[in-house]
Design an enzyme around this catalytic site. Structure first.
Site, PDB file in Angstrom:
ATOM      1  N   GLU A   1       0.842  -1.194   0.000  1.00 21.08           N
ATOM      2  CA  GLU A   1       0.000   0.000   0.000  1.00 21.08           C
ATOM      3  C   GLU A   1       0.879   1.246   0.000  1.00 21.08           C
ATOM      4  O   GLU A   1       1.906   1.294   0.687  1.00 21.08           O
ATOM      5  CB  GLU A   1      -0.914   0.032   1.234  1.00 21.08           C
ATOM      6  CG  GLU A   1      -2.027  -0.982   1.175  1.00 21.08           C
ATOM      7  CD  GLU A   1      -3.130  -0.737   2.195  1.00 21.08           C
ATOM      8  OE1 GLU A   1      -3.107   0.294   2.904  1.00 21.08           O
ATOM      9  OE2 GLU A   1      -4.033  -1.586   2.261  1.00 21.08           O
TER      10      GLU A   1
ATOM     11  N   HIS B   1      -4.492   6.413   0.141  1.00 22.79           N
ATOM     12  CA  HIS B   1      -3.723   5.172   0.154  1.00 22.79           C
ATOM     13  C   HIS B   1      -4.254   4.254  -0.933  1.00 22.79           C
ATOM     14  O   HIS B   1      -5.275   4.538  -1.556  1.00 22.79           O
ATOM     15  CB  HIS B   1      -3.728   4.508   1.536  1.00 22.79           C
ATOM     16  CG  HIS B   1      -5.006   3.880   1.962  1.00 22.79           C
ATOM     17  ND1 HIS B   1      -6.084   4.600   2.441  1.00 22.79           N
ATOM     18  CD2 HIS B   1      -5.396   2.582   1.988  1.00 22.79           C
ATOM     19  CE1 HIS B   1      -7.066   3.768   2.760  1.00 22.79           C
ATOM     20  NE2 HIS B   1      -6.681   2.532   2.483  1.00 22.79           N
TER      21      HIS B   1
ATOM     22  N   HIS C   1      -5.153   0.190  -2.358  1.00 26.12           N
ATOM     23  CA  HIS C   1      -5.561  -1.170  -2.001  1.00 26.12           C
ATOM     24  C   HIS C   1      -5.062  -2.099  -3.105  1.00 26.12           C
ATOM     25  O   HIS C   1      -5.710  -2.236  -4.143  1.00 26.12           O
ATOM     26  CB  HIS C   1      -7.089  -1.269  -1.876  1.00 26.12           C
ATOM     27  CG  HIS C   1      -7.626  -0.814  -0.573  1.00 26.12           C
ATOM     28  ND1 HIS C   1      -8.972  -0.874  -0.287  1.00 26.12           N
ATOM     29  CD2 HIS C   1      -7.030  -0.311   0.527  1.00 26.12           C
ATOM     30  CE1 HIS C   1      -9.175  -0.406   0.941  1.00 26.12           C
ATOM     31  NE2 HIS C   1      -8.014  -0.055   1.450  1.00 26.12           N
TER      32      HIS C   1
ATOM     33  N   ASP D   1      -9.610   0.537   7.898  1.00 31.35           N
ATOM     34  CA  ASP D   1      -9.502   1.935   7.469  1.00 31.35           C
ATOM     35  C   ASP D   1     -10.337   2.837   8.368  1.00 31.35           C
ATOM     36  O   ASP D   1      -9.877   3.898   8.796  1.00 31.35           O
ATOM     37  CB  ASP D   1      -9.961   2.105   6.014  1.00 31.35           C
ATOM     38  CG  ASP D   1      -9.016   1.471   5.009  1.00 31.35           C
ATOM     39  OD1 ASP D   1      -7.812   1.345   5.306  1.00 31.35           O
ATOM     40  OD2 ASP D   1      -9.496   1.105   3.918  1.00 31.35           O
TER      41      ASP D   1
END
Length: 142
Positions: free
Chosen positions: A21, A82, A84, A95
């Site tokens: 990530e 971010h 995935h 999250d």
């Protein structure tokens, strides 16, 4: 609101760090109508050593430095982003549990087999940890 160059840069960051990530900070302004304008993104290192393929962590010292430098330019932290890797661009229970900046956007890009796919954004709403939730929000790319 996010510039095309910043939008593509945060998606590229996800591709660059695949299969781990990526993470970063969105700097800009909160607008009177509740929207946000991103004026710059700041790439961060993912310091999560135990499972960087499905978790991220931004070093608090790096976050403080980014916040201080942003304030010197008249910018606030308006969100985070971010990726995935090989998972949907939807927030996970982790999250939500690790999100604490109310009113900020949390942008997630799905990176499928090394290629950025869908990018979604979620606004963290609520007044405290007990009633916080993510609300889907549109990403306006200009």
């Amino acid at each position: 609101m996010l510039s095309k160059s910043d939008y593509f840069a945060l998606r590229q960051h996800g591709e660059d760090t695949y299969p781990h990530e990526c993470c970063g900070v969105l700097l800009g302004q909160f607008n009177g109508d509740g929207s946000k304008t991103v004026s710059r993104i700041a790439r961060c290192g993912n310091t999560r050593a135990d499972s960087p393929h499905n978790r991220y962590h931004i070093d608090p010292k790096e976050l403080i430095r980014i916040q201080r430098e942003g304030r010197e330019r008249g910018e606030d932290i308006v969100g985070f982003y971010h990726s995935h890797p090989d998972h949907p661009a939807q927030w996970s229970p982790t999250d939500l549990a690790e999100a604490h900046w109310f009113g900020c956007s949390y942008v997630i890009t799905s990176v499928e087999k090394g290629n950025a796919a869908l990018t979604n954004s979620f606004d963290l709403t609520g007044t405290d940890e007990a009633n916080k939730k993510f609300t889907a929000e549109e990403i306006e790319v200009v």
